[in-house]
Design a protein around this motif. Structure first.
Motif, PDB file in Angstrom:
ATOM      1  N   ILE A  58       6.762 -19.107 -38.739  1.00 55.75           N
ATOM      2  CA  ILE A  58       6.670 -19.630 -37.376  1.00 55.75           C
ATOM      3  C   ILE A  58       7.226 -21.045 -37.346  1.00 55.75           C
ATOM      4  CG2 ILE A  58       5.112 -20.359 -35.514  1.00 55.75           C
ATOM      5  CD1 ILE A  58       5.283 -17.361 -35.722  1.00 55.75           C
ATOM      6  N   ASN A  59       8.216 -21.262 -36.487  1.00 49.59           N
ATOM      7  CA  ASN A  59       8.763 -22.599 -36.245  1.00 49.59           C
ATOM      8  C   ASN A  59       8.225 -23.081 -34.892  1.00 49.59           C
ATOM      9  OD1 ASN A  59      11.418 -24.523 -36.954  1.00 49.59           O
ATOM     10  ND2 ASN A  59      10.936 -24.414 -34.787  1.00 49.59           N
ATOM     11  N   LEU A  60       7.305 -24.032 -34.926  1.00 48.45           N
ATOM     12  CA  LEU A  60       6.771 -24.619 -33.702  1.00 48.45           C
ATOM     13  C   LEU A  60       7.755 -25.652 -33.176  1.00 48.45           C
ATOM     14  CD1 LEU A  60       3.055 -25.138 -34.790  1.00 48.45           C
ATOM     15  CD2 LEU A  60       3.984 -23.282 -33.383  1.00 48.45           C
ATOM     16  N   ILE A  67       2.624  -5.323 -48.324  1.00 50.98           N
ATOM     17  CA  ILE A  67       3.716  -6.196 -48.764  1.00 50.98           C
ATOM     18  C   ILE A  67       5.071  -5.490 -48.652  1.00 50.98           C
ATOM     19  CG2 ILE A  67       3.799  -5.629 -51.234  1.00 50.98           C
ATOM     20  CD1 ILE A  67       3.906  -8.699 -51.722  1.00 50.98           C
ATOM     21  N   THR A  68       5.067  -4.152 -48.589  1.00 49.64           N
ATOM     22  CA  THR A  68       6.339  -3.426 -48.475  1.00 49.64           C
ATOM     23  C   THR A  68       6.949  -3.535 -47.078  1.00 49.64           C
ATOM     24  OG1 THR A  68       5.243  -1.339 -47.910  1.00 49.64           O
ATOM     25  CG2 THR A  68       5.663  -1.760 -50.249  1.00 49.64           C
ATOM     26  N   ALA A  69       6.242  -4.160 -46.144  1.00 46.20           N
ATOM     27  CA  ALA A  69       6.861  -4.413 -44.828  1.00 46.20           C
ATOM     28  C   ALA A  69       8.142  -5.211 -44.992  1.00 46.20           C
ATOM     29  CB  ALA A  69       5.886  -5.171 -43.927  1.00 46.20           C
ATOM     30  N   ARG A  70       8.201  -6.011 -46.027  1.00 46.40           N
ATOM     31  CA  ARG A  70       9.416  -6.776 -46.315  1.00 46.40           C
ATOM     32  C   ARG A  70      10.575  -5.857 -46.693  1.00 46.40           C
ATOM     33  NH1 ARG A  70      10.606 -12.030 -47.985  1.00 46.40           N
ATOM     34  NH2 ARG A  70      12.392 -12.202 -49.371  1.00 46.40           N
ATOM     35  N   ASP A  71      10.267  -4.701 -47.298  1.00 50.66           N
ATOM     36  CA  ASP A  71      11.307  -3.780 -47.738  1.00 50.66           C
ATOM     37  C   ASP A  71      11.774  -2.851 -46.615  1.00 50.66           C
ATOM     38  OD1 ASP A  71      11.087  -4.752 -50.398  1.00 50.66           O
ATOM     39  OD2 ASP A  71       9.328  -3.472 -50.706  1.00 50.66           O
ATOM     40  N   TYR A  72      10.872  -2.504 -45.715  1.00 52.45           N
ATOM     41  CA  TYR A  72      11.181  -1.464 -44.736  1.00 52.45           C
ATOM     42  C   TYR A  72      11.367  -1.979 -43.312  1.00 52.45           C
ATOM     43  CZ  TYR A  72       9.638   1.453 -48.610  1.00 52.45           C
ATOM     44  OH  TYR A  72       9.508   2.036 -49.841  1.00 52.45           O
ATOM     45  N   THR A  73      11.126  -3.265 -43.075  1.00 59.70           N
ATOM     46  CA  THR A  73      11.313  -3.847 -41.742  1.00 59.70           C
ATOM     47  C   THR A  73      12.040  -5.179 -41.863  1.00 59.70           C
ATOM     48  OG1 THR A  73       9.326  -5.257 -41.587  1.00 59.70           O
ATOM     49  CG2 THR A  73       9.050  -2.894 -41.140  1.00 59.70           C
ATOM     50  N   ALA A  74      12.347  -5.764 -40.725  1.00 60.13           N
ATOM     51  CA  ALA A  74      13.049  -7.055 -40.692  1.00 60.13           C
ATOM     52  C   ALA A  74      12.105  -8.238 -40.820  1.00 60.13           C
ATOM     53  CB  ALA A  74      13.834  -7.178 -39.384  1.00 60.13           C
ATOM     54  N   ARG A  75      10.806  -7.991 -40.996  1.00 63.64           N
ATOM     55  CA  ARG A  75       9.825  -9.080 -40.956  1.00 63.64           C
ATOM     56  C   ARG A  75      10.121 -10.180 -41.971  1.00 63.64           C
ATOM     57  NH1 ARG A  75       4.555 -10.261 -43.355  1.00 63.64           N
ATOM     58  NH2 ARG A  75       3.258 -11.370 -41.825  1.00 63.64           N
ATOM     59  N   GLY A  76      10.564  -9.825 -43.155  1.00 65.87           N
ATOM     60  CA  GLY A  76      10.787 -10.820 -44.201  1.00 65.87           C
ATOM     61  C   GLY A  76      11.919 -11.773 -43.909  1.00 65.87           C
ATOM     62  N   ASN A  77      12.731 -11.461 -42.889  1.00 66.55           N
ATOM     63  CA  ASN A  77      13.839 -12.358 -42.536  1.00 66.55           C
ATOM     64  C   ASN A  77      13.777 -12.722 -41.052  1.00 66.55           C
ATOM     65  OD1 ASN A  77      16.315 -13.708 -43.418  1.00 66.55           O
ATOM     66  ND2 ASN A  77      17.397 -12.301 -42.068  1.00 66.55           N
ATOM     67  N   LEU A  78      12.550 -12.775 -40.527  1.00 62.96           N
ATOM     68  CA  LEU A  78      12.379 -12.993 -39.092  1.00 62.96           C
ATOM     69  C   LEU A  78      11.442 -14.171 -38.844  1.00 62.96           C
ATOM     70  CD1 LEU A  78      13.071 -11.847 -36.263  1.00 62.96           C
ATOM     71  CD2 LEU A  78      11.004 -10.449 -36.445  1.00 62.96           C
ATOM     72  N   VAL A  79      11.926 -15.141 -38.073  1.00 60.79           N
ATOM     73  CA  VAL A  79      11.147 -16.337 -37.740  1.00 60.79           C
ATOM     74  C   VAL A  79      10.932 -16.372 -36.231  1.00 60.79           C
ATOM     75  CG1 VAL A  79      11.267 -18.871 -37.579  1.00 60.79           C
ATOM     76  CG2 VAL A  79      11.834 -17.718 -39.723  1.00 60.79           C
ATOM     77  N   GLY A  80       9.729 -16.737 -35.822  1.00 58.72           N
ATOM     78  CA  GLY A  80       9.446 -16.955 -34.413  1.00 58.72           C
ATOM     79  C   GLY A  80       9.598 -18.424 -34.063  1.00 58.72           C
ATOM     80  N   VAL A  81      10.419 -18.721 -33.066  1.00 58.12           N
ATOM     81  CA  VAL A  81      10.552 -20.089 -32.553  1.00 58.12           C
ATOM     82  C   VAL A  81       9.645 -20.182 -31.326  1.00 58.12           C
ATOM     83  CG1 VAL A  81      12.119 -21.795 -31.569  1.00 58.12           C
ATOM     84  CG2 VAL A  81      12.893 -20.325 -33.429  1.00 58.12           C
ATOM     85  N   VAL A  82       8.557 -20.928 -31.453  1.00 57.59           N
ATOM     86  CA  VAL A  82       7.462 -20.852 -30.486  1.00 57.59           C
ATOM     87  C   VAL A  82       7.210 -22.210 -29.844  1.00 57.59           C
ATOM     88  CG1 VAL A  82       5.089 -20.095 -30.121  1.00 57.59           C
ATOM     89  CG2 VAL A  82       6.439 -19.080 -31.965  1.00 57.59           C
TER      90      VAL A  82
END
Length: 757
Positions: free
Chosen positions: A133-135, A55-70
Motif C-alpha cells: 500500500i502506497n499512501l 502464500i501461493t496467491a503470489r504464484d496464481y494471481t497478480a497480488r505479488g506485483n500489485l500496489v494500491g495507491v490510496v
C-alpha cells in the motif's frame, strides 16, 4: 501554468480515452479452452491451491506485483484538501509511474473518509487484494496515525510516500552534498522551514544516518519549535529546543544545512551570509522555492542548492525511490518497509549519483554528461540504473532485518532479472551475455572515438563481456573518457589502436589490405590511406589478421558503404553463397525477427532457404526455438506470381534440408502471427502458435515491415546481425544506442567463443 499548457494537460488526460490507466489481460483469450482455463472450470484449481496455502496467491494471481495507491484527497500536491474524486488524476499518475519505472501494477483507490478510523478500516480490508500500500496526499497530523495503524494491522508494506519518499531522496542529497562540502554529518547543524509530515520524516531519517538530535532546529509558520510550545505533532517533541529564539531569522546563523519544506520566498537573501561556510540549501517549496538558486549563487557560490523543480539542478523527486523500494519489497515478500530498508535506499541512490552518467540520462538532459558535483548530487529520474541499485539494496536490508518472507539468495541473478525493467533487450540477450562471459574476447570497435562506444566499453568491462579495443586517436579518446566520467583505463581495461601509428603492425595492416584490393582498382597508396583514415577498414583488418577476436564496424558514415568494405575484407563462410542481415524487434508482446532487412534486394528461392536456416540458427543462440514463416502477398497457394512461387520453392528446400524446423508458407503476415487465422486457410500447419521469424521475399518488403512494426509498436531493434560471415563481425547502424552497442558486443563476443570452441 498558462492557458495553452492547461488546455494541453486537459487534452492529454481526455484523449484518446479518458484517464491514464487501463486494465489489460496477461493471458491469451482466443479459444474455448483459453476461456475454460481462465474462468470456469479451470479457475477453481487456482482457488483451491490458494485456500490450501495462502502464500501461493503470489504464484496464481497478480497480488505479488500489485500496489494500491490510496488517498482521501486531504493534501493533494499544492492544491490542498480537494477531496478524493479530484485527487484521482494524481493517483492515476502515480500508478502509471509504478508501471513505467518498476514494472509494478497498481490500482488507484480514492477513499471518501476523512476520519482516520474509517479510512484505516477501508484500507485494511483490502489486504487480500494487494502486495503493498502506497499512501498518498493525506494531511498531517492524521497521516502519522493512519500509517502507524495500517502498519500495525496489515502484514504487507505500507509506505506514506509524502513522508518517507521525500525523506529518502533528501537524505541521499544531503549525504552527497556533505561529502562534496567535506563536512561530517555528526558535526552538521540543520535548520528547517516547515515541520510537517515530510519535514519530520526527513529529519528523522537524517538522525538515523548520524545527525545529532541536538543539532536540529525546527521552525514552521508559527516560528521555532521550542520546548514550551503546545500542540506539537506526535514526533515533534524530540526536536523541541530549550531556546528563547522564536523566528527563523533568529536560528539561521551558522547552519550547515537549510531544509525548506514550507512556502515560496521564506528564506530571505540577506540571511545567506549568516550560513556556515560551504552550506547546503534544500529549498523544496513548489512551484516557487523558499529561495531561488540564482540568488543563492550570486551571494554564496560556495553553497550547494537543491529544489523540487525539474528546471533547476538537483531536483529532489520522490520518483527516485518509491517504485524501486516497492520493487525490492515485493520481490522478497517483505511484510513492511522498515528503517533499515529506507537507509539502504538512501545509500543506493547516493551511490548512483557518484557513478559515471548513463547515455539515456545524458540524452534526456541536452546530451551533456552529468558528472558528480555541486550540480549533480542525486540521480536524474530517468536513470535506468535506479532499479538495479535501489531494489536489491532494499531486498537485502529486508532479509537482514528479518522482514522478508522469501529472502533473495542469489543477488546476482536478481540484478540480472531486474535489468529487464531497465533495458528491454535484457530478456532476449541474457543467454548471449552468459555465453560471452565464458571467455574474454578482444573486440575491436571501429567508432572508438564516439561517446556511445566509450560508454558501451565501460559497461562491457563492468559486465565482463569482452576486452574492448578502441580504434581511434588517444588524443581524442582519453579526454573523452574523462569528460564522460568513465572509469575505464586505457592500457588496462581497454586498448586504443591508433590507425595513424607507424609501428610494424600498421605496416602489416597496410600491406595485407593492399594485397586484397590492389587488383580491385585501389592503388597501394589509396589502400594504405584507407587503413589509416577509414576505421571500419582498420577494425576489419585487425580481425582478418587475428589481432582481435571479433569486430564491430560501422561509424556515422553510410552503412551500405561500410558494409561493402567489410565484405571485401572478411570472407563469407565457405558454405554460404551470400551474406544476409537479420534484425530482431523487441516489443510488448515478445520478439520478432525479420530477414533479410539490409543486404539482398531480390533473393532467389535457394538464397531465401539459406537465409532461413542461418536465421534459425542465430535465433537458437538467444535461447528461443525458431518458428519461421515465409511471407508473401499470396496465402498458401492463392497466387501463381513469381514471388509467391519463389517462397513456395524456398519452403520445399528448407523442409528437405531441415525437416525438424517449424516453418510454413507462403502466407500472409496475419496468418503467420495468429494461429486461428491460419487455421481458416489450412487444416494442418507445421507451425504451432505464432511465428517468430518472418522471412520476406525482397529487401524492400523486409525493411518496410521492420520499420513499420518498429514505429507502431515502439519496439526496440536488435541488429542488423550479419549472417554467413566466416569471422565474428557486425556493422552498426548510426542510430545504435549505447545499450545496442553492448548487445552487439555480446553477440560478436559469443560468436567468437563459439568459433574457438
Amino acid at each position: 501554468m498558462d492557458d495553452d499548457f492547461r488546455q494541453a494537460a486537459l487534452d492529454y488526460h481526455r484523449f484518446p480515452v479518458p484517464g491514464k490507466l487501463g486494465v489489460h489481460a496477461t493471458k491469451r483469450m482466443e479459444t474455448q479452452r483459453d476461456l475454460a482455463l481462465a474462468y470456469s472450470p479451470g479457475v477453481a484449481a487456482a482457488c483451491e491451491a490458494i485456500a490450501a496455502d495462502p502464500i501461493t496467491a503470489r504464484d496464481y494471481t497478480a497480488r505479488g506485483n500489485l500496489v494500491g495507491v490510496v488517498t482521501n484527497g486531504t493534501a493533494v500536491l499544492g492544491l490542498g484538501n480537494i477531496g478524493p474524486l479530484a485527487s484521482k488524476p494524481v493517483m492515476e499518475g502515480k500508478s502509471v509511474l509504478f508501471r513505467k519505472f518498476a514494472g509494478i501494477d497498481s490500482f488507484d483507490i480514492e477513499v471518501d473518509a476523512t476520519d482516520p478510523k474509517a479510512f484505516c478500516d477501508a484500507v485494511a480490508a483490502l489486504e487480500p487484494t494487494f502486495g503493498g500500500i502506497n499512501l498518498e496526499d493525506i494531511k498531517a497530523p492524521e497521516c502519522f496515525a493512519i500509517e502507524a495503524e495500517l502498519r500495525r494491522r496489515m502484514n504487507i508494506p505500507v509506505f506514506h510516500d509524502d513522508q518517507h519518499g521525500t525523506a529518502i531522496v533528501v537524505a541521499a542529497a544531503v549525504r552527497n552534498a556533505l561529502l562534496l562540502q567535506d563536512k561530517p554529518i555528526e558535526d552538521a547543524k540543520l535548520v528547517t522551514s516547515g515541520a510537517g509530515a515530510a519535514a519530520l520524516a526527513c529529519v528523522d531519517l537524517l538522525v538515523a544516518l548520524g545527525l545529532p538530535v541536538e543539532n536540529v532546529t525546527l521552525t514552521d509558520i508559527e516560528g521555532v519549535i521550542h520546548a514550551g510550545r503546545s500542540g506539537m505533532l506526535p514526533n515533534m517533541a524530540r526536536y523541541a529546543r530549550q531556546t528563547d529564539a522564536r523566528l527563523l531569522a533568529d536560528v539561521i546563523a551558522g547552519a550547515d544545512i537549510f531544509l525548506g519544506l514550507s512556502a515560496p520566498g521564506v528564506f530571505r537573501p540577506e540571511w545567506l551570509p549568516l550560513l556556515a561556510p560551504r552550506p547546503i540549501i534544500l529549498a523544496m517549496a513548489n512551484p516557487e522555492p523558499e529561495i531561488r538558486p540564482d540568488l543563492v549563487r550570486a551571494q554564496r557560490p560556495d553553497a550547494i542548492i537543491a529544489t523540487g523543480r525539474s528546471d533547476f539542478p538537483n531536483q529532489v523527486n520522490n520518483l527516485l525511490c518509491f517504485p524501486y523500494i516497492f520493487r525490492g519489497a515485493l520481490d522478497c515478500q517483505a511484510t513492511e518497509i522498515n528503517e533499515a530498508m529506507k537507509v539502504a535506499a538512501v545509500e543506493a541512490i547516493a551511490g548512483l549519483a557518484r557513478m559515471e552518467p548513463d547515455e539515456v540520462v545524458a540524452n534526456a538532459y541536452g546530451g551533456e554528461p552529468l558528472l558528480f558535483g555541486p550540480d549533480h548530487i542525486i540521480p536524474k529520474p530517468f536513470d535506468p540504473r535506479l532499479i538495479l541499485e535501489v531494489a536489491p539494496a532494499v531486498a537485502e536490508a529486508a532479509a537482514r532485518t528479518g522482514v522478508a518472507l522469501a529472502p533473495i539468495t542469489d543477488m546476482t541473478a536478481y540484478r540480472s532479472s531486474l535489468a529487464r525493467h531497465a533495458y528491454r533487450s535484457t530478456q532476449l540477450m541474457m543467454p548471449v551475455f552468459e555465453a560471452a562471459r565464458t571467455r574474454s574476447q578482444r573486440v575491436a570497435y571501429a567508432a572508438g572515438e564516439a561517446d556511445a562506444v566509450l560508454r558501451a566499453a565501460q559497461i562491457v568491462v563492468d559486465e565482463r563481456l569482452a576486452h574492448p579495443v578502441l580504434v581511434g586517436r588517444p588524443g581524442i579518446i582519453e579526454p573523452a573518457i574523462t569528460r564522460l566520467g568513465l572509469r575505464i583505463r586505457p592500457g588496462v581495461d581497454v586498448e586504443i589502436f591508433d590507425p595513424t601509428g607507424v609501428e610494424d603492425v600498421h605496416a602489416r595492416l597496410g600491406d595485407a589490405y593492399c594485397d586484397l584490393v590492389e587488383r580491385r582498382g585501389v592503388p597501394p597508396a589509396a589502400a594504405r590511406k584507407r587503413v589509416r583514415q577509414q576505421p571500419s577498414v582498420t577494425a576489419a583488418m585487425l580481425l582478418r589478421l587475428g589481432l582481435v577476436d571479433a569486430a564491430l564496424c560501422g561509424t556515422p558514415a553510410d552503412w551500405w558503404e561500410e558494409t561493402r568494405q567489410v565484405l571485401e575484407i572478411i570472407p563469407r563462410l565457405p558454405s554460404a553463397t551470400r551474406a544476409y542481415a537479420l534484425t530482431g524487434l523487441i516489443h510488448d508482446g515478445g520478439t520478432l525477427f525479420f530477414a533479410d532487412t539490409h543486404l539482398n534486394p531480390d533473393p532467389t528461392a535457394e538464397q531465401i532457404a539459406e537465409l532461413t536456416l542461418m536465421a534459425a540458427d542465430q535465433i537458437r543462440r538467444f535461447g528461443i526455438v525458431p518458428a519461421a514463416a515465409l511471407l508473401s502477398h499470396s496465402n498458401f497457394g492463392a497466387s501463381g506470381s513469381p514471388s509467391a512461387r519463389k517462397m513456395r520453392d524456398a519452403l520445399a528446400i528448407v523442409r528437405q534440408q531441415a525437416p525438424d524446423l517449424a516453418i510454413d508458407g507462403e502466407m500472409h503476415a496475419d496468418s503467420a502471427l495468429n494461429a486461428a487465422i491460419r487455421a481458416r486457410s489450412v487444416s494442418r500447419s507445421t507451425l504451432d502458435g505464432a511465428a517468430n521469424l518472418l522471412v520476406m521475399s525482397s529487401l524492400d518488403t523486409a525493411n518496410v515491415a521492420l520499420t513499420l512494426a518498429t514505429s507502431i509498436t515502439r519496439g526496440l531493434p536488435v541488429g542488423p546481425m550479419l549472417l554467413g560471415m566466416s569471422k565474428p563481425v557486425h556493422v552498426l547502424v548510426s542510430s545504435t544506442t549505447t545499450r545496442g552497442i553492448v548487445n552487439m558486443t555480446a553477440l560478436v563476443a559469443s560468436d567468437s567463443v563459439q568459433v574457438d570452441a
